[in-house]
Write a protein that holds these residues in place. Structure first.
Motif, PDB file in Angstrom:
ATOM      1  N   VAL A   1     -25.698 -64.621  -5.187  1.00 43.85           N
ATOM      2  CA  VAL A   1     -26.511 -63.499  -6.032  1.00 43.85           C
ATOM      3  C   VAL A   1     -27.850 -63.396  -5.303  1.00 43.85           C
ATOM      4  CG1 VAL A   1     -27.076 -62.843  -8.309  1.00 43.85           C
ATOM      5  CG2 VAL A   1     -24.608 -64.062  -8.014  1.00 43.85           C
ATOM      6  N   VAL A   2     -28.233 -62.386  -5.193  1.00 42.82           N
ATOM      7  CA  VAL A   2     -29.701 -62.179  -4.522  1.00 42.82           C
ATOM      8  C   VAL A   2     -30.462 -61.582  -5.822  1.00 42.82           C
ATOM      9  CG1 VAL A   2     -30.936 -60.799  -2.944  1.00 42.82           C
ATOM     10  CG2 VAL A   2     -28.838 -61.693  -2.311  1.00 42.82           C
ATOM     11  N   ALA A   3     -31.716 -62.045  -5.935  1.00 47.35           N
ATOM     12  CA  ALA A   3     -32.698 -61.236  -6.566  1.00 47.35           C
ATOM     13  C   ALA A   3     -33.529 -60.477  -5.906  1.00 47.35           C
ATOM     14  CB  ALA A   3     -33.650 -62.438  -7.379  1.00 47.35           C
ATOM     15  N   VAL A   4     -33.570 -59.338  -6.309  1.00 44.96           N
ATOM     16  CA  VAL A   4     -34.492 -58.225  -5.555  1.00 44.96           C
ATOM     17  C   VAL A   4     -35.636 -57.869  -6.498  1.00 44.96           C
ATOM     18  CG1 VAL A   4     -34.869 -55.792  -4.689  1.00 44.96           C
ATOM     19  CG2 VAL A   4     -32.798 -57.448  -4.043  1.00 44.96           C
ATOM     20  N   ILE A   5     -36.819 -58.118  -6.172  1.00 48.04           N
ATOM     21  CA  ILE A   5     -38.026 -57.822  -6.767  1.00 48.04           C
ATOM     22  C   ILE A   5     -38.851 -56.693  -6.305  1.00 48.04           C
ATOM     23  CG2 ILE A   5     -40.051 -58.766  -8.040  1.00 48.04           C
ATOM     24  CD1 ILE A   5     -38.873 -61.499  -7.752  1.00 48.04           C
ATOM     25  N   ALA A   6     -38.912 -55.449  -6.759  1.00 46.69           N
ATOM     26  CA  ALA A   6     -39.337 -54.282  -6.108  1.00 46.69           C
ATOM     27  C   ALA A   6     -40.779 -53.879  -6.713  1.00 46.69           C
ATOM     28  CB  ALA A   6     -38.337 -53.127  -6.345  1.00 46.69           C
ATOM     29  N   PRO A   7     -41.487 -53.071  -5.898  1.00 43.53           N
ATOM     30  CA  PRO A   7     -42.936 -52.881  -6.272  1.00 43.53           C
ATOM     31  C   PRO A   7     -42.759 -51.490  -7.113  1.00 43.53           C
ATOM     32  CG  PRO A   7     -42.541 -52.244  -4.166  1.00 43.53           C
ATOM     33  CD  PRO A   7     -41.285 -53.025  -4.490  1.00 43.53           C
ATOM     34  N   TRP A   8     -43.996 -50.875  -7.470  1.00 44.34           N
ATOM     35  CA  TRP A   8     -43.966 -49.757  -8.309  1.00 44.34           C
ATOM     36  C   TRP A   8     -44.373 -48.858  -7.397  1.00 44.34           C
ATOM     37  CZ3 TRP A   8     -48.730 -47.942  -7.568  1.00 44.34           C
ATOM     38  CH2 TRP A   8     -49.846 -48.979  -7.367  1.00 44.34           C
ATOM     39  N   ASN A   9     -44.891 -48.774  -6.391  1.00 45.48           N
ATOM     40  CA  ASN A   9     -45.359 -47.700  -5.686  1.00 45.48           C
ATOM     41  C   ASN A   9     -44.348 -46.918  -4.824  1.00 45.48           C
ATOM     42  OD1 ASN A   9     -45.184 -50.150  -3.829  1.00 45.48           O
ATOM     43  ND2 ASN A   9     -46.461 -49.236  -2.361  1.00 45.48           N
ATOM     44  N   TYR A  10     -43.425 -47.694  -4.302  1.00 43.96           N
ATOM     45  CA  TYR A  10     -42.314 -46.939  -3.868  1.00 43.96           C
ATOM     46  C   TYR A  10     -40.955 -47.441  -4.243  1.00 43.96           C
ATOM     47  CZ  TYR A  10     -44.722 -44.314  -0.350  1.00 43.96           C
ATOM     48  OH  TYR A  10     -45.675 -43.313   0.223  1.00 43.96           O
ATOM     49  N   PRO A  11     -40.705 -47.086  -5.703  1.00 48.21           N
ATOM     50  CA  PRO A  11     -39.625 -47.924  -6.390  1.00 48.21           C
ATOM     51  C   PRO A  11     -38.098 -47.421  -6.065  1.00 48.21           C
ATOM     52  CG  PRO A  11     -40.436 -45.952  -7.756  1.00 48.21           C
ATOM     53  CD  PRO A  11     -41.356 -46.204  -6.729  1.00 48.21           C
ATOM     54  N   PHE A  12     -38.296 -46.083  -5.419  1.00 47.03           N
ATOM     55  CA  PHE A  12     -36.718 -45.430  -4.970  1.00 47.03           C
ATOM     56  C   PHE A  12     -36.625 -46.240  -3.471  1.00 47.03           C
ATOM     57  CE2 PHE A  12     -34.149 -42.142  -3.322  1.00 47.03           C
ATOM     58  CZ  PHE A  12     -33.105 -42.448  -3.861  1.00 47.03           C
ATOM     59  N   ALA A  13     -37.617 -46.213  -2.627  1.00 45.76           N
ATOM     60  CA  ALA A  13     -37.222 -46.640  -1.279  1.00 45.76           C
ATOM     61  C   ALA A  13     -37.379 -48.232  -1.377  1.00 45.76           C
ATOM     62  CB  ALA A  13     -38.176 -46.306  -0.271  1.00 45.76           C
ATOM     63  N   LEU A  14     -38.172 -49.091  -2.069  1.00 50.27           N
ATOM     64  CA  LEU A  14     -38.290 -50.478  -1.583  1.00 50.27           C
ATOM     65  C   LEU A  14     -37.376 -51.223  -2.727  1.00 50.27           C
ATOM     66  CD1 LEU A  14     -41.907 -50.738  -0.942  1.00 50.27           C
ATOM     67  CD2 LEU A  14     -39.961 -50.558   0.470  1.00 50.27           C
ATOM     68  N   GLY A  15     -36.636 -50.518  -3.611  1.00 53.01           N
ATOM     69  CA  GLY A  15     -35.811 -51.219  -4.383  1.00 53.01           C
ATOM     70  C   GLY A  15     -34.330 -51.251  -3.803  1.00 53.01           C
ATOM     71  N   PRO A  16     -33.716 -49.888  -3.769  1.00 54.12           N
ATOM     72  CA  PRO A  16     -32.649 -49.643  -3.217  1.00 54.12           C
ATOM     73  C   PRO A  16     -32.610 -49.927  -1.612  1.00 54.12           C
ATOM     74  CG  PRO A  16     -32.822 -47.851  -4.729  1.00 54.12           C
ATOM     75  CD  PRO A  16     -34.103 -48.800  -4.615  1.00 54.12           C
ATOM     76  N   GLY A  17     -33.625 -49.969  -1.205  1.00 52.37           N
ATOM     77  CA  GLY A  17     -33.708 -50.463   0.266  1.00 52.37           C
ATOM     78  C   GLY A  17     -33.391 -51.799   0.578  1.00 52.37           C
ATOM     79  N   ASP A  18     -33.429 -52.745  -0.280  1.00 56.28           N
ATOM     80  CA  ASP A  18     -33.337 -53.967  -0.265  1.00 56.28           C
ATOM     81  C   ASP A  18     -31.746 -54.439  -0.775  1.00 56.28           C
ATOM     82  OD1 ASP A  18     -35.062 -55.236   1.564  1.00 56.28           O
ATOM     83  OD2 ASP A  18     -36.375 -55.629  -0.030  1.00 56.28           O
ATOM     84  N   VAL A  19     -31.571 -53.394  -1.800  1.00 54.77           N
ATOM     85  CA  VAL A  19     -30.270 -53.757  -2.677  1.00 54.77           C
ATOM     86  C   VAL A  19     -29.124 -53.332  -1.665  1.00 54.77           C
ATOM     87  CG1 VAL A  19     -28.870 -53.058  -4.821  1.00 54.77           C
ATOM     88  CG2 VAL A  19     -31.344 -53.536  -4.825  1.00 54.77           C
ATOM     89  N   VAL A  20     -29.144 -52.316  -1.073  1.00 57.81           N
ATOM     90  CA  VAL A  20     -27.935 -51.778  -0.397  1.00 57.81           C
ATOM     91  C   VAL A  20     -27.228 -52.625   0.675  1.00 57.81           C
ATOM     92  CG1 VAL A  20     -27.146 -49.762   1.141  1.00 57.81           C
ATOM     93  CG2 VAL A  20     -28.357 -49.318  -1.013  1.00 57.81           C
ATOM     94  N   PRO A  21     -28.256 -53.101   1.467  1.00 62.00           N
ATOM     95  CA  PRO A  21     -27.940 -54.071   2.664  1.00 62.00           C
ATOM     96  C   PRO A  21     -27.590 -55.541   2.082  1.00 62.00           C
ATOM     97  CG  PRO A  21     -30.303 -53.998   2.745  1.00 62.00           C
ATOM     98  CD  PRO A  21     -29.791 -52.675   2.005  1.00 62.00           C
ATOM     99  N   ALA A  22     -28.068 -55.776   0.848  1.00 61.05           N
ATOM    100  CA  ALA A  22     -27.515 -56.994   0.353  1.00 61.05           C
ATOM    101  C   ALA A  22     -26.262 -56.802  -0.317  1.00 61.05           C
ATOM    102  CB  ALA A  22     -28.525 -57.611  -0.710  1.00 61.05           C
ATOM    103  N   LEU A  23     -25.871 -55.770  -0.791  1.00 62.85           N
ATOM    104  CA  LEU A  23     -24.498 -55.355  -1.419  1.00 62.85           C
ATOM    105  C   LEU A  23     -23.560 -55.399  -0.203  1.00 62.85           C
ATOM    106  CD1 LEU A  23     -25.314 -52.964  -3.991  1.00 62.85           C
ATOM    107  CD2 LEU A  23     -24.511 -55.246  -4.382  1.00 62.85           C
ATOM    108  N   MET A  24     -23.968 -54.640   0.989  1.00 62.58           N
ATOM    109  CA  MET A  24     -23.139 -54.616   1.910  1.00 62.58           C
ATOM    110  C   MET A  24     -22.540 -56.066   2.366  1.00 62.58           C
ATOM    111  SD  MET A  24     -24.096 -51.222   4.149  1.00 62.58           S
ATOM    112  CE  MET A  24     -24.464 -49.535   3.216  1.00 62.58           C
ATOM    113  N   ALA A  25     -23.696 -56.671   2.465  1.00 63.78           N
ATOM    114  CA  ALA A  25     -23.273 -58.086   3.009  1.00 63.78           C
ATOM    115  C   ALA A  25     -22.307 -58.808   2.179  1.00 63.78           C
ATOM    116  CB  ALA A  25     -24.760 -58.765   3.396  1.00 63.78           C
TER     117      ALA A  25
END
Length: 520
Positions: free
Chosen positions: A153-177
């Protein structure tokens, strides 16, 4: 110059559906405001520490089943996601703008980032995660395979400035893995991440695999980090240090993409017009609230006056606005604290002798958090804006004459995230780039060329981060490597009655044979 206002309401039915994905017992709530106006946008439930622990419990159960799903099946929801994302583009662009205050053209960059990065990993995950044959100590007698297992189980802590890119951008590969994810966005910009969760669940992703917790770090930060099997954090260098200290006692892995004070170098042979236009994008995208944007610009003395005149002219003509269309060239800052930081740095620099060539003032006539794109001259080391990350629409200009000198000045910072070189000789630009201490360097572009190259790693040197997103590492960092080796025919010990001394001679001489035959 202000652009016309275009307003569209966010349907309450959509808001209700999105906030239903927050892991919360339904106690306290928080209000997401519209940076464009200061008005309320949505009310979201707030998670408690108990909610975080419950999310981990559900996530671990979901992950155990998900890890057994073949990778070819795991990627299918994400392939469908790419098409659905394109089909619902306007909906997510509106949402990004309304919660961040950025211009639509900059929200579009987030949209493209998520679509292209998701497609990249969906096409390559099976190949990156498949078992690989590796060379053993005795050719033909030792068979070795490298396996990749999800972290858990991975914790992804995303910033406010690019919430769409920098949240899902890490979540998606983590889920695929093969992992589950507990995702903490910033409360102000949580809606766009929740939108992706809602969309993917509808496309077949098991609901408990990606859970979102909303709340302040003081309340949910410790249980979020202390229960994670890996932490992916994007944010400030101060926040990154705190994460590293928190996970160190458990020896848990982490990746950190942190701050920057990024240099742009304009060489004597640069195309002034192209460079000036590129500098506007490099410095003022998302009102400068971009960790890879340019805040220091070094311009060769041979072109300094011509470049600065054209750059200032373009900045003066920039259109600022709140419209949900592509007209505005720059939007709003997202938080009052960010506006206050920009005002403080610019005012202090002017008090100490810096000159404002253009900008330098808030624009409450457009919206409560607007600040003019600002260009400074005469900045020196006695000013906060000299070395500290501004994270706003401010850039300082400096002359230079010597190439070695400008490299030394570009590298004279604790940061090393991104840099930019402008020249009509790309080969020379590449040689210069190799001397800059930054994780990415763009030639004749500000940031997009390197960041958008998803097959290549992206991250920071020095105090700008640890680890990388994108490329193979952006997926494999969410896995544990395991080596499985099987020995055949002969053991790794003297056969029969052979003495160890004789065995040692044979093995030592075998090294030379393998070298001669190029086996090693």
């Amino acid at each position: 110059m202000a652009s016309p206002t275009v307003e569209r309401a966010l349907p309450q039915t959509l808001v209700d559906r999105l906030v239903s994905h927050v892991a919360s017992g339904g106690g306290e709530t928080a209000t997401v405001s519209r940076p464009f106006t200061g008005e309320a946008l949505a009310v979201v439930p707030v998670s408690t520490s108990d909610d975080v622990l419950a999310a981990y419990e559900r996530g671990r159960a979901a992950q155990a089943a998900w890890a057994r799903v073949p990778v070819g099946e795991r990627v299918k929801p994400f392939l469908r996601f790419v098409d659905a994302l394109v089909d619902r583009r306007d909906e997510i662009l509106d949402l990004i703008q309304l919660e961040t205050g950025k211009a639509r053209r900059h929200a579009m960059e987030e949209f493209l980032d998520v679509a292209l990065c998701s497609l990249y990993y969906a096409r390559r995950a099976a190949r990156l995660l498949r078992p690989r044959r590796r060379q053993g100590p005795l050719p033909g007698l030792t068979r070795v395979r490298e396996l990749r297992h999800p972290k858990g189980v991975v914790a992804v802590i995303a910033p406010w400035n690019y919430p769409f890119a920098l949240g899902p951008g890490d979540v998606v590969p983590a889920l695929m893995a093969g992992n589950a994810v507990i995702h903490k966005p910033d409360t102000q910009t949580c809606l766009s991440g929740l939108w992706v969760v809602d969309l993917l669940v509808g496309l077949g992703l098991p609901r408990d695999l990606w859970q979102v917790v909303v709340g302040e770090p003081d309340e949910i930060g410790d249980p979020l980090v202390e229960n994670a099997d890996y932490v992916a954090f994007t944010g400030s260098t101060r926040g990154g240090r705190a994460i590293a200290e928190k996970v160190a006692p458990r020896l848990v892995g982490y990746s950190l993409e942190l701050g920057g004070k990024n240099p742009m170098i304009v060489m004597a042979d640069a195309d002034v017009e192209r460079t000036a236009r590129g500098a506007v994008r490099a410095c003022f995208t998302n009102a400068g609230q971009l960790c890879v944007s340019m805040e220091r610009m070094y311009v060769h003395e041979d072109v300094y006056d011509r470049f600065v005149a054209r750059f200032v002219e373009l900045v003066k003509g920039m259109r600022l606005g709140t419209g949900l269309d592509f007209d505005a060239e720059m939007g709003s800052l997202t938080f009052r604290r960010q506006l206050d930081a920009v005002v403080r740095q610019v005012d202090q620099a002017v008090e100490k002798g810096a000159t404002v060539l253009v900008g330098g003032k808030p624009r409450p006539d457009i919206g409560p958090l607007f600040y003019e794109p600002t260009v400074l001259e005469g900045v020196d080391e006695g000013m906060e804006v000299w070395a500290d990350e501004t994270f706003g629409p401010v850039v300082a200009l400096y002359r230079y004459r010597d190439e070695d000198d400008v490299i030394a000045r570009a590298n004279d910072t604790p940061y090393g995230l991104n840099a930019s070189v402008w020249t009509s000789d790309p080969a020379r630009g590449r040689r210069l780039a190799a001397r800059i201490q930054a994780g990415t360097v763009n030639i004749n572009d500000g940031y997009g060329a390197a960041y958008g190259s998803y097959d290549s790693p992206m991250g920071g040197m020095k105090q700008s981060g640890v680890g990388r997103r994108h490329g193979a590492e952006g997926l494999l960092k969410f896995t544990e490597a395991q080596t499985v080796a099987s020995q055949h025919i002969l053991d790794l010990a003297p056969p029969g009655d052979m003495s160890f001394e004789r065995f040692a001679d044979l093995m030592a001489n075998g090294v030379k044979v393998m070298k001669k035959l190029r086996i090693r």
